[in-house]
Scaffold this motif. Sequence first.
Motif, PDB file in Angstrom:
ATOM      1  N   LEU A  93      16.757 -17.298  -8.908  1.00 52.92           N
ATOM      2  CA  LEU A  93      17.250 -17.962  -7.698  1.00 52.92           C
ATOM      3  C   LEU A  93      18.753 -17.777  -7.553  1.00 52.92           C
ATOM      4  CD1 LEU A  93      15.119 -21.163  -8.236  1.00 52.92           C
ATOM      5  CD2 LEU A  93      14.711 -19.375  -6.535  1.00 52.92           C
ATOM      6  N   ASP A  94      19.158 -17.772  -6.309  1.00 52.93           N
ATOM      7  CA  ASP A  94      20.563 -17.507  -5.997  1.00 52.93           C
ATOM      8  C   ASP A  94      21.321 -18.828  -5.850  1.00 52.93           C
ATOM      9  OD1 ASP A  94      22.884 -16.240  -5.270  1.00 52.93           O
ATOM     10  OD2 ASP A  94      21.991 -15.059  -3.666  1.00 52.93           O
ATOM     11  N   ILE A  95      22.497 -18.873  -6.407  1.00 47.30           N
ATOM     12  CA  ILE A  95      23.381 -20.036  -6.241  1.00 47.30           C
ATOM     13  C   ILE A  95      24.742 -19.512  -5.803  1.00 47.30           C
ATOM     14  CG2 ILE A  95      23.790 -20.090  -8.767  1.00 47.30           C
ATOM     15  CD1 ILE A  95      24.374 -23.129  -8.386  1.00 47.30           C
ATOM     16  N   TYR A  96      25.310 -20.146  -4.792  1.00 49.25           N
ATOM     17  CA  TYR A  96      26.547 -19.651  -4.196  1.00 49.25           C
ATOM     18  C   TYR A  96      27.607 -20.746  -4.199  1.00 49.25           C
ATOM     19  CZ  TYR A  96      29.790 -18.449  -0.383  1.00 49.25           C
ATOM     20  OH  TYR A  96      30.914 -18.205   0.371  1.00 49.25           O
ATOM     21  N   GLY A  97      28.824 -20.320  -4.283  1.00 47.78           N
ATOM     22  CA  GLY A  97      29.928 -21.252  -4.126  1.00 47.78           C
ATOM     23  C   GLY A  97      31.227 -20.532  -4.354  1.00 47.78           C
ATOM     24  N   LEU A  98      32.300 -21.198  -4.080  1.00 48.10           N
ATOM     25  CA  LEU A  98      33.622 -20.624  -4.330  1.00 48.10           C
ATOM     26  C   LEU A  98      34.575 -21.740  -4.697  1.00 48.10           C
ATOM     27  CD1 LEU A  98      35.094 -19.521  -0.873  1.00 48.10           C
ATOM     28  CD2 LEU A  98      32.957 -20.730  -1.114  1.00 48.10           C
ATOM     29  N   SER A  99      35.535 -21.402  -5.549  1.00 51.69           N
ATOM     30  CA  SER A  99      36.459 -22.418  -6.051  1.00 51.69           C
ATOM     31  C   SER A  99      37.073 -23.218  -4.908  1.00 51.69           C
ATOM     32  CB  SER A  99      37.604 -21.782  -6.832  1.00 51.69           C
ATOM     33  OG  SER A  99      37.191 -20.695  -7.574  1.00 51.69           O
ATOM     34  N   GLU A 100      37.493 -22.503  -3.869  1.00 49.10           N
ATOM     35  CA  GLU A 100      38.216 -23.163  -2.788  1.00 49.10           C
ATOM     36  C   GLU A 100      37.415 -24.317  -2.188  1.00 49.10           C
ATOM     37  OE1 GLU A 100      37.730 -20.024  -3.443  1.00 49.10           O
ATOM     38  OE2 GLU A 100      39.003 -18.684  -2.271  1.00 49.10           O
TER      39      GLU A 100
ATOM     40  N   GLY B 271      35.637 -14.915   3.765  1.00 47.63           N
ATOM     41  CA  GLY B 271      35.574 -13.457   3.603  1.00 47.63           C
ATOM     42  C   GLY B 271      34.178 -12.993   3.203  1.00 47.63           C
ATOM     43  N   ASP B 272      33.263 -13.924   2.925  1.00 49.26           N
ATOM     44  CA  ASP B 272      31.901 -13.551   2.514  1.00 49.26           C
ATOM     45  C   ASP B 272      31.013 -13.325   3.734  1.00 49.26           C
ATOM     46  OD1 ASP B 272      32.430 -13.744  -0.218  1.00 49.26           O
ATOM     47  OD2 ASP B 272      32.070 -15.910  -0.209  1.00 49.26           O
ATOM     48  N   ILE B 273      30.188 -12.288   3.647  1.00 49.80           N
ATOM     49  CA  ILE B 273      29.347 -11.925   4.783  1.00 49.80           C
ATOM     50  C   ILE B 273      27.903 -12.380   4.546  1.00 49.80           C
ATOM     51  CG2 ILE B 273      28.511 -10.009   6.219  1.00 49.80           C
ATOM     52  CD1 ILE B 273      31.582 -10.453   6.414  1.00 49.80           C
TER      53      ILE B 273
ATOM     54  N   GLY C  37      32.648 -12.554 -17.176  1.00 43.88           N
ATOM     55  CA  GLY C  37      33.224 -12.422 -15.845  1.00 43.88           C
ATOM     56  C   GLY C  37      32.279 -11.734 -14.881  1.00 43.88           C
ATOM     57  N   LYS C  38      32.837 -11.366 -13.744  1.00 43.80           N
ATOM     58  CA  LYS C  38      32.008 -10.801 -12.679  1.00 43.80           C
ATOM     59  C   LYS C  38      31.846  -9.297 -12.861  1.00 43.80           C
ATOM     60  CE  LYS C  38      33.581 -14.438  -9.666  1.00 43.80           C
ATOM     61  NZ  LYS C  38      33.282 -15.045  -8.389  1.00 43.80           N
ATOM     62  N   ALA C  39      30.687  -8.795 -12.461  1.00 43.23           N
ATOM     63  CA  ALA C  39      30.403  -7.367 -12.623  1.00 43.23           C
ATOM     64  C   ALA C  39      31.363  -6.534 -11.783  1.00 43.23           C
ATOM     65  CB  ALA C  39      28.977  -7.083 -12.185  1.00 43.23           C
TER      66      ALA C  39
ATOM     67  N   GLY D  75      28.327  -9.237   0.599  1.00 47.47           N
ATOM     68  CA  GLY D  75      29.556  -8.888  -0.116  1.00 47.47           C
ATOM     69  C   GLY D  75      30.719  -9.543   0.587  1.00 47.47           C
ATOM     70  N   ARG D  76      31.907  -9.317   0.066  1.00 47.96           N
ATOM     71  CA  ARG D  76      33.104  -9.835   0.740  1.00 47.96           C
ATOM     72  C   ARG D  76      33.543  -8.798   1.763  1.00 47.96           C
ATOM     73  NH1 ARG D  76      35.613 -13.824  -1.028  1.00 47.96           N
ATOM     74  NH2 ARG D  76      37.481 -13.127  -0.008  1.00 47.96           N
ATOM     75  N   LYS D  77      34.137  -9.277   2.865  1.00 45.31           N
ATOM     76  CA  LYS D  77      34.507  -8.293   3.882  1.00 45.31           C
ATOM     77  C   LYS D  77      35.495  -7.274   3.309  1.00 45.31           C
ATOM     78  CE  LYS D  77      37.996 -11.145   6.095  1.00 45.31           C
ATOM     79  NZ  LYS D  77      38.348 -12.103   7.105  1.00 45.31           N
TER      80      LYS D  77
ATOM     81  N   GLY E 180      24.462 -16.395  -9.781  1.00 42.29           N
ATOM     82  CA  GLY E 180      25.411 -16.326  -8.678  1.00 42.29           C
ATOM     83  C   GLY E 180      26.762 -15.851  -9.145  1.00 42.29           C
ATOM     84  N   ALA E 181      27.765 -16.088  -8.326  1.00 42.82           N
ATOM     85  CA  ALA E 181      29.161 -15.701  -8.546  1.00 42.82           C
ATOM     86  C   ALA E 181      29.429 -14.252  -8.157  1.00 42.82           C
ATOM     87  CB  ALA E 181      29.639 -15.973  -9.969  1.00 42.82           C
ATOM     88  N   GLU E 182      28.387 -13.502  -7.865  1.00 40.31           N
ATOM     89  CA  GLU E 182      28.561 -12.113  -7.409  1.00 40.31           C
ATOM     90  C   GLU E 182      27.327 -11.746  -6.587  1.00 40.31           C
ATOM     91  OE1 GLU E 182      28.854 -10.426 -11.352  1.00 40.31           O
ATOM     92  OE2 GLU E 182      26.707 -10.024 -11.428  1.00 40.31           O
ATOM     93  N   PRO E 183      27.458 -10.769  -5.696  1.00 43.80           N
ATOM     94  CA  PRO E 183      26.305 -10.421  -4.850  1.00 43.80           C
ATOM     95  C   PRO E 183      25.174  -9.796  -5.656  1.00 43.80           C
ATOM     96  CG  PRO E 183      28.354  -9.483  -3.972  1.00 43.80           C
ATOM     97  CD  PRO E 183      28.649  -9.993  -5.344  1.00 43.80           C
ATOM     98  N   TRP E 184      23.955 -10.086  -5.272  1.00 42.22           N
ATOM     99  CA  TRP E 184      22.790  -9.426  -5.856  1.00 42.22           C
ATOM    100  C   TRP E 184      21.688  -9.424  -4.805  1.00 42.22           C
ATOM    101  CZ3 TRP E 184      18.410 -12.523  -7.761  1.00 42.22           C
ATOM    102  CH2 TRP E 184      18.619 -13.902  -7.695  1.00 42.22           C
TER     103      TRP E 184
HETATM  104  O1  DLL Z   1      32.094 -17.587  -8.251  1.00 40.47           O
HETATM  105  C1  DLL Z   1      31.622 -19.935  -8.036  1.00 40.47           C
HETATM  106  C2  DLL Z   1      30.261 -19.735  -8.592  1.00 40.47           C
HETATM  107  C3  DLL Z   1      30.071 -19.809  -9.958  1.00 40.47           C
HETATM  108  C4  DLL Z   1      29.179 -19.532  -7.749  1.00 40.47           C
HETATM  109  C5  DLL Z   1      28.800 -19.662 -10.466  1.00 40.47           C
HETATM  110  C6  DLL Z   1      27.915 -19.399  -8.257  1.00 40.47           C
HETATM  111  C7  DLL Z   1      27.707 -19.463  -9.618  1.00 40.47           C
HETATM  112  P1  DLL Z   1      34.942 -17.966  -7.402  1.00 40.47           P
HETATM  113  O2  DLL Z   1      35.248 -17.401  -8.724  1.00 40.47           O
HETATM  114  O3  DLL Z   1      35.999 -18.706  -6.678  1.00 40.47           O
HETATM  115  O4  DLL Z   1      33.737 -18.973  -7.501  1.00 40.47           O
HETATM  116  O5  DLL Z   1      34.409 -16.781  -6.521  1.00 40.47           O
HETATM  117  C8  DLL Z   1      33.898 -17.044  -5.236  1.00 40.47           C
HETATM  118  O6  DLL Z   1      32.337 -15.217  -5.453  1.00 40.47           O
HETATM  119  O7  DLL Z   1      33.667 -16.099  -2.283  1.00 40.47           O
HETATM  120  C9  DLL Z   1      31.814 -14.805  -3.211  1.00 40.47           C
HETATM  121  O8  DLL Z   1      32.536 -13.663  -2.812  1.00 40.47           O
HETATM  122  C10 DLL Z   1      31.347 -14.632  -4.638  1.00 40.47           C
HETATM  123  N1  DLL Z   1      30.075 -15.318  -4.854  1.00 40.47           N
HETATM  124  C11 DLL Z   1      29.872 -16.526  -5.394  1.00 40.47           C
HETATM  125  N2  DLL Z   1      28.533 -16.795  -5.448  1.00 40.47           N
HETATM  126  C12 DLL Z   1      27.904 -15.724  -4.904  1.00 40.47           C
HETATM  127  C13 DLL Z   1      26.554 -15.389  -4.666  1.00 40.47           C
HETATM  128  C14 DLL Z   1      32.479 -18.699  -7.959  1.00 40.47           C
HETATM  129  N3  DLL Z   1      25.555 -16.185  -5.006  1.00 40.47           N
HETATM  130  C15 DLL Z   1      33.385 -15.764  -4.634  1.00 40.47           C
HETATM  131  N4  DLL Z   1      26.305 -14.216  -4.037  1.00 40.47           N
HETATM  132  C16 DLL Z   1      32.722 -16.008  -3.306  1.00 40.47           C
HETATM  133  C17 DLL Z   1      27.302 -13.383  -3.700  1.00 40.47           C
HETATM  134  C18 DLL Z   1      28.894 -14.795  -4.516  1.00 40.47           C
HETATM  135  N5  DLL Z   1      28.588 -13.631  -3.922  1.00 40.47           N
END
Ligand code: DLL
Length: 445
Positions: A239-246, A309-311, A426-428, A333-335, A218-222
């Motif tokens: 597997l996909d895992i999603y989240g954001l710091s906020e 901002g995530d779609i 970091g993120k791609a 992706g993000r808008k 996770g952390a980026e779209p795939w």
């Molecule tokens: O990326 C948290 C995270 C860490 C999620 C590890 C999953 C695994 P931030 O750095 O705050 O937090 O970035 C959050 O990353 O709003 C999305 O735009 C994007 N993002 C996070 N997970 C996904 C995902 C972490 N599974 C921002 N698919 C979010 C697509 C993701 N985008």
Amino acid sequence: MTEPARPAMFEPEAESMSAEQLTGLQLERLRAMIDRLIGLGGLQGTRLKEAGVSAGAEVNLATLARLPTVTREDLWDAYPFGLLAVPREKVVAVHGSSGTGGRPTLVAYSRADLQLWARMCARALVAAGATSASIVHNAYGYGLFTGGLGIHQGAIELGATVVPVSGGMTPRQVTLIKDLQPDILTCTPSYAIRLGEALAEADVVPGDGLHLKAGLFGAEPWTQEMRVRLEDLLGLRALDIYGLSEIIGPGVAAECRQAANGLHVNEDHFLVEVIDPVSGEPVPDGTPGELVFTTITKQALPLLRYRTGDIASLRRGTCRCGRTLAKMSKVAGRKDDMLVIRGVNVYPSEVERVLLTEPGLAPEYLLVIDERQAQAQLIACVEIGTGSAGPHRSQEELESGLKDALGLSVTVRVLPPGSVPRTEVGKAVRVRRWRGGDPPLPGLS
Ligand code: DLL
């Protein structure tokens, strides 16, 4: 691979509760949160009052969409501690992200918030098939970024063994994987590709030195197409895992290995909505829009209707795994990451989807927006896969496939293996603009 008859859950009573139980709990927690925000009298409390809300008892889940929202700009304006809902001394950690706009987004955690976060990540790990006997190779970056330490605490909460390797230094990661034989890999999908290539070069391949059961990426779209590539390369369930710091970090939502088809949102702690990104109106389930989250149990930084901002889109119903939590689709992706090329809107992930259906190409790619002339042109830079004789389709066929799928003419450049820079930490970065001067990739002219 045979799955256990009754899939495991870290918190089954929460993850598989009935709809009535869940909505009851959500409402109780939402009302308590609203009372707290109003009592605190900060930005969110003031906005609630301005919207005519003076107590939690006045709100319900059906009218959530009428409540005020909060945005990343609000966090920036309040930087660093303006939105804190506990005394500063109660904050035990801060995290954040560098953000796309360059300004850091800083978030705060109380001790209870960290415990909640660990449980959310433990849920994700168990959904992927991890157990207390697992070895978790955690290659998410450690530091302010939430990926490393979030998964780390989740693995400990589960009682698994975490290898806190962080990102980068790939040769060392290969050695550790060879020696420790982890069953769970956690990192960004782009780094998983990099690691998979390096493992293959070291002759550590699925079944022979590599025995991974699942990857939490996770952390980026795939895309789904990237899932196929990752599973093939690493011999695991991707597997996909999603989240954001906020909201908390990783663990807001995660896929289960049984269905691997959408991410279960931990709705007992994070209310989820999908709205039209322009009008702000709710959209029906199944329709893509902007994800909005409300943290109903967080202490230090509770956010009411945070616009991510995530779609993505939402789906409800009981999953094959037994979880009743709503599922969100993969994030497109993000808008603000949407590319607008000659008036056509396209997310990098849509291009990825088409490119990765070509088996002769490596899973790495870079999209270059050539802005050297008035009419911007999208160039998809792809690589011949290692050990492949090249794409099965001609360049023209690849281009016409993209045109059919996206409604946009894209130039495809097939480059030798290793031409596209890999993401080690970091993120791609999938998109580069070319405004003049040297090309963003050697070999591109
Ligand atoms: O990326 C948290 C995270 C860490 C999620 C590890 C999953 C695994 P931030 O750095 O705050 O937090 O970035 C959050 O990353 O709003 C999305 O735009 C994007 N993002 C996070 N997970 C996904 C995902 C972490 N599974 C921002 N698919 C979010 C697509 C993701 N985008």
